[in-house]
Motif scaffolding. Structure first.
Motif, PDB file in Angstrom:
ATOM      1  N   ASN A  42      30.950  20.101  92.384  1.00  0.00           N
ATOM      2  CA  ASN A  42      30.132  19.476  93.420  1.00  0.00           C
ATOM      3  C   ASN A  42      28.716  20.034  93.423  1.00  0.00           C
ATOM      4  OD1 ASN A  42      32.198  17.778  94.556  1.00  0.00           O
ATOM      5  ND2 ASN A  42      33.148  19.661  95.281  1.00  0.00           N
ATOM      6  N   ASP A  43      28.545  21.260  92.980  1.00  0.00           N
ATOM      7  CA  ASP A  43      27.241  21.919  92.955  1.00  0.00           C
ATOM      8  C   ASP A  43      26.993  22.398  91.523  1.00  0.00           C
ATOM      9  OD1 ASP A  43      25.093  23.740  93.097  1.00  0.00           O
ATOM     10  OD2 ASP A  43      25.693  24.475  95.084  1.00  0.00           O
ATOM     11  N   ILE A  44      26.274  21.613  90.760  1.00  0.00           N
ATOM     12  CA  ILE A  44      26.036  21.922  89.346  1.00  0.00           C
ATOM     13  C   ILE A  44      25.297  23.246  89.187  1.00  0.00           C
ATOM     14  CG2 ILE A  44      24.802  21.170  87.249  1.00  0.00           C
ATOM     15  CD1 ILE A  44      27.432  19.663  87.770  1.00  0.00           C
ATOM     16  N   ASP A  45      24.326  23.528  90.042  1.00  0.00           N
ATOM     17  CA  ASP A  45      23.581  24.794  89.922  1.00  0.00           C
ATOM     18  C   ASP A  45      24.493  26.002  90.123  1.00  0.00           C
ATOM     19  OD1 ASP A  45      21.180  23.477  89.402  1.00  0.00           O
ATOM     20  OD2 ASP A  45      20.604  23.424  91.519  1.00  0.00           O
ATOM     21  N   ALA A  46      25.358  25.951  91.135  1.00  0.00           N
ATOM     22  CA  ALA A  46      26.287  27.064  91.381  1.00  0.00           C
ATOM     23  C   ALA A  46      27.270  27.200  90.231  1.00  0.00           C
ATOM     24  CB  ALA A  46      27.034  26.854  92.695  1.00  0.00           C
ATOM     25  N   SER A  47      27.747  26.078  89.716  1.00  0.00           N
ATOM     26  CA  SER A  47      28.690  26.124  88.598  1.00  0.00           C
ATOM     27  C   SER A  47      28.020  26.640  87.337  1.00  0.00           C
ATOM     28  CB  SER A  47      29.292  24.741  88.357  1.00  0.00           C
ATOM     29  OG  SER A  47      30.138  24.398  89.435  1.00  0.00           O
ATOM     30  N   LYS A  48      26.777  26.231  87.088  1.00  0.00           N
ATOM     31  CA  LYS A  48      26.060  26.711  85.905  1.00  0.00           C
ATOM     32  C   LYS A  48      25.865  28.223  85.995  1.00  0.00           C
ATOM     33  CE  LYS A  48      22.019  25.968  82.945  1.00  0.00           C
ATOM     34  NZ  LYS A  48      21.814  27.378  82.645  1.00  0.00           N
ATOM     35  N   LYS A  49      25.481  28.716  87.161  1.00  0.00           N
ATOM     36  CA  LYS A  49      25.307  30.164  87.347  1.00  0.00           C
ATOM     37  C   LYS A  49      26.619  30.886  87.042  1.00  0.00           C
ATOM     38  CE  LYS A  49      24.371  33.625  90.904  1.00  0.00           C
ATOM     39  NZ  LYS A  49      24.125  33.860  92.329  1.00  0.00           N
ATOM     40  N   PHE A  50      27.723  30.365  87.565  1.00  0.00           N
ATOM     41  CA  PHE A  50      29.037  30.964  87.357  1.00  0.00           C
ATOM     42  C   PHE A  50      29.437  30.948  85.882  1.00  0.00           C
ATOM     43  CE2 PHE A  50      33.609  30.463  86.828  1.00  0.00           C
ATOM     44  CZ  PHE A  50      34.095  31.559  87.509  1.00  0.00           C
ATOM     45  N   TYR A  51      29.346  29.799  85.241  1.00  0.00           N
ATOM     46  CA  TYR A  51      29.780  29.702  83.845  1.00  0.00           C
ATOM     47  C   TYR A  51      28.811  30.391  82.884  1.00  0.00           C
ATOM     48  CZ  TYR A  51      33.779  26.947  85.102  1.00  0.00           C
ATOM     49  OH  TYR A  51      34.978  26.560  85.645  1.00  0.00           O
ATOM     50  N   ASP A  52      27.522  30.398  83.181  1.00  0.00           N
ATOM     51  CA  ASP A  52      26.594  31.187  82.358  1.00  0.00           C
ATOM     52  C   ASP A  52      27.016  32.651  82.362  1.00  0.00           C
ATOM     53  OD1 ASP A  52      25.017  28.959  81.736  1.00  0.00           O
ATOM     54  OD2 ASP A  52      23.312  29.580  82.986  1.00  0.00           O
ATOM     55  N   ALA A  53      27.400  33.160  83.534  1.00  0.00           N
ATOM     56  CA  ALA A  53      27.799  34.568  83.666  1.00  0.00           C
ATOM     57  C   ALA A  53      29.142  34.835  82.995  1.00  0.00           C
ATOM     58  CB  ALA A  53      27.850  34.964  85.137  1.00  0.00           C
ATOM     59  N   THR A  54      30.155  34.035  83.317  1.00  0.00           N
ATOM     60  CA  THR A  54      31.490  34.315  82.780  1.00  0.00           C
ATOM     61  C   THR A  54      31.563  34.054  81.279  1.00  0.00           C
ATOM     62  OG1 THR A  54      32.298  32.110  83.416  1.00  0.00           O
ATOM     63  CG2 THR A  54      32.714  33.934  84.944  1.00  0.00           C
ATOM     64  N   LEU A  55      31.029  32.942  80.839  1.00  0.00           N
ATOM     65  CA  LEU A  55      31.084  32.648  79.405  1.00  0.00           C
ATOM     66  C   LEU A  55      30.141  33.557  78.627  1.00  0.00           C
ATOM     67  CD1 LEU A  55      31.415  28.761  79.463  1.00  0.00           C
ATOM     68  CD2 LEU A  55      33.221  30.500  79.329  1.00  0.00           C
ATOM     69  N   GLY A  56      29.050  33.974  79.258  1.00  0.00           N
ATOM     70  CA  GLY A  56      28.157  34.945  78.637  1.00  0.00           C
ATOM     71  C   GLY A  56      28.879  36.260  78.376  1.00  0.00           C
ATOM     72  N   ALA A  57      29.782  36.652  79.283  1.00  0.00           N
ATOM     73  CA  ALA A  57      30.568  37.874  79.091  1.00  0.00           C
ATOM     74  C   ALA A  57      31.513  37.751  77.898  1.00  0.00           C
ATOM     75  CB  ALA A  57      31.368  38.199  80.353  1.00  0.00           C
ATOM     76  N   LEU A  58      31.805  36.519  77.482  1.00  0.00           N
ATOM     77  CA  LEU A  58      32.656  36.277  76.310  1.00  0.00           C
ATOM     78  C   LEU A  58      31.828  36.006  75.059  1.00  0.00           C
ATOM     79  CD1 LEU A  58      35.395  33.995  77.917  1.00  0.00           C
ATOM     80  CD2 LEU A  58      35.446  36.478  77.585  1.00  0.00           C
ATOM     81  N   GLY A  59      30.503  36.105  75.176  1.00  0.00           N
ATOM     82  CA  GLY A  59      29.634  35.932  74.019  1.00  0.00           C
ATOM     83  C   GLY A  59      29.001  34.561  73.869  1.00  0.00           C
ATOM     84  N   ALA A  60      29.222  33.667  74.829  1.00  0.00           N
ATOM     85  CA  ALA A  60      28.651  32.317  74.746  1.00  0.00           C
ATOM     86  C   ALA A  60      27.196  32.323  75.207  1.00  0.00           C
ATOM     87  CB  ALA A  60      29.453  31.340  75.604  1.00  0.00           C
ATOM     88  N   LYS A  61      26.442  31.360  74.708  1.00  0.00           N
ATOM     89  CA  LYS A  61      25.059  31.180  75.143  1.00  0.00           C
ATOM     90  C   LYS A  61      25.034  30.426  76.467  1.00  0.00           C
ATOM     91  CE  LYS A  61      23.134  31.145  70.522  1.00  0.00           C
ATOM     92  NZ  LYS A  61      22.480  30.395  69.479  1.00  0.00           N
ATOM     93  N   GLU A  62      23.917  30.537  77.166  1.00  0.00           N
ATOM     94  CA  GLU A  62      23.712  29.833  78.427  1.00  0.00           C
ATOM     95  C   GLU A  62      23.947  28.335  78.221  1.00  0.00           C
ATOM     96  OE1 GLU A  62      19.864  28.914  81.209  1.00  0.00           O
ATOM     97  OE2 GLU A  62      20.141  30.980  80.507  1.00  0.00           O
ATOM     98  N   GLY A  63      24.553  27.690  79.215  1.00  0.00           N
ATOM     99  CA  GLY A  63      24.792  26.248  79.138  1.00  0.00           C
ATOM    100  C   GLY A  63      23.488  25.473  79.196  1.00  0.00           C
ATOM    101  N   ARG A  64      23.523  24.294  78.581  1.00  0.00           N
ATOM    102  CA  ARG A  64      22.342  23.418  78.651  1.00  0.00           C
ATOM    103  C   ARG A  64      22.714  22.181  79.446  1.00  0.00           C
ATOM    104  NH1 ARG A  64      22.696  19.104  75.277  1.00  0.00           N
ATOM    105  NH2 ARG A  64      24.161  19.261  73.553  1.00  0.00           N
ATOM    106  N   ILE A  65      21.733  21.671  80.164  1.00  0.00           N
ATOM    107  CA  ILE A  65      21.970  20.471  80.967  1.00  0.00           C
ATOM    108  C   ILE A  65      21.522  19.269  80.156  1.00  0.00           C
ATOM    109  CG2 ILE A  65      21.373  19.262  83.090  1.00  0.00           C
ATOM    110  CD1 ILE A  65      21.170  21.973  84.458  1.00  0.00           C
ATOM    111  N   ASP A  66      22.428  18.301  80.003  1.00  0.00           N
ATOM    112  CA  ASP A  66      22.120  17.102  79.225  1.00  0.00           C
ATOM    113  C   ASP A  66      21.434  16.056  80.106  1.00  0.00           C
ATOM    114  OD1 ASP A  66      24.105  15.700  80.650  1.00  0.00           O
ATOM    115  OD2 ASP A  66      25.391  15.407  78.915  1.00  0.00           O
ATOM    116  N   PRO A  67      21.008  14.928  79.541  1.00  0.00           N
ATOM    117  CA  PRO A  67      20.304  13.904  80.331  1.00  0.00           C
ATOM    118  C   PRO A  67      21.124  13.311  81.476  1.00  0.00           C
ATOM    119  CG  PRO A  67      19.929  13.553  77.986  1.00  0.00           C
ATOM    120  CD  PRO A  67      20.972  14.628  78.109  1.00  0.00           C
TER     121      PRO A  67
END
Length: 128
Positions: free
Chosen positions: A10-35
Motif C-alpha cells: 500500500n505504501d511503495i516508499d515504505a516497502s522500498k525502504k524495507f526491501y532496500d535494507a533487507t535485501l541489501g543485507a543479503l547482497g542485493a542492490k537497491e531496488g529501482r522503480i519502473d515506469p
C-alpha cells in the motif's frame, strides 16, 4: 521453477525502504522503480517485484503464505532481520536461530513481516 515473486504494497516508499535494507543485507542492490511505479529487485537470479495492486484495492498478506530468502550464513540472516526491523518491519515468531527442519535438516531461520504485512523468512541451511 519460479520466474518471479510479486508482492502487493500500500505504501511503495515504505516497502522500498524495507526491501532496500533487507535485501541489501543479503547482497542485493537497491531496488529501482519502473515506469509503472513498481519496485524491482534482481539478485542471484531471483526477481522480486513490489507493487500496488492493479485492481485498486488495498494490498493484503497471504494467510499461510511465506516468502523465503536464502541467506549465506546465520550472520547474514541476522543482518537481514536487524535491517528489516530498523526499516519498518516487524519481528515475528521465535527469535532468529536454529530449528529442526525434519527431513530438511537443521535450518537457521529469521522471520519478519514487511510494512504491508507479508510474512518473510531468511533461511540458511546448516551443514550436516
Amino acid at each position: 521453477m519460479f520466474s518471479h515473486i510479486m508482492l502487493g504494497a500500500n505504501d511503495i516508499d515504505a516497502s522500498k525502504k524495507f526491501y532496500d535494507a533487507t535485501l541489501g543485507a543479503l547482497g542485493a542492490k537497491e531496488g529501482r522503480i519502473d515506469p509503472y511505479g513498481r519496485v524491482i529487485y534482481l539478485h542471484g537470479g531471483g526477481l522480486l517485484i513490489v507493487t500496488k495492486p492493479i485492481d485498486g484495492a488495498g494490498a493484503c498478506a497471504a494467510n499461510g503464505g511465506t516468502i523465503g530468502f536464502a541467506a549465506a550464513s546465520p550472520e547474514e540472516a541476522d543482518a537481514w532481520h536487524a535491517a528489516g526491523v530498523a526499516a519498518g518491519g516487524t519481528a515475528i515468531e521465535d527469535a532468529p536461530g536454529i530449528r529442526d527442519g525434519g527431513a530438511m535438516g537443521k535450518l537457521y531461520l529469521a522471520y519478519l513481516r514487511d510494512p504491508a504485512g507479508n510474512k518473510l523468512c531468511a533461511l540458511h541451511r546448516v551443514p550436516a
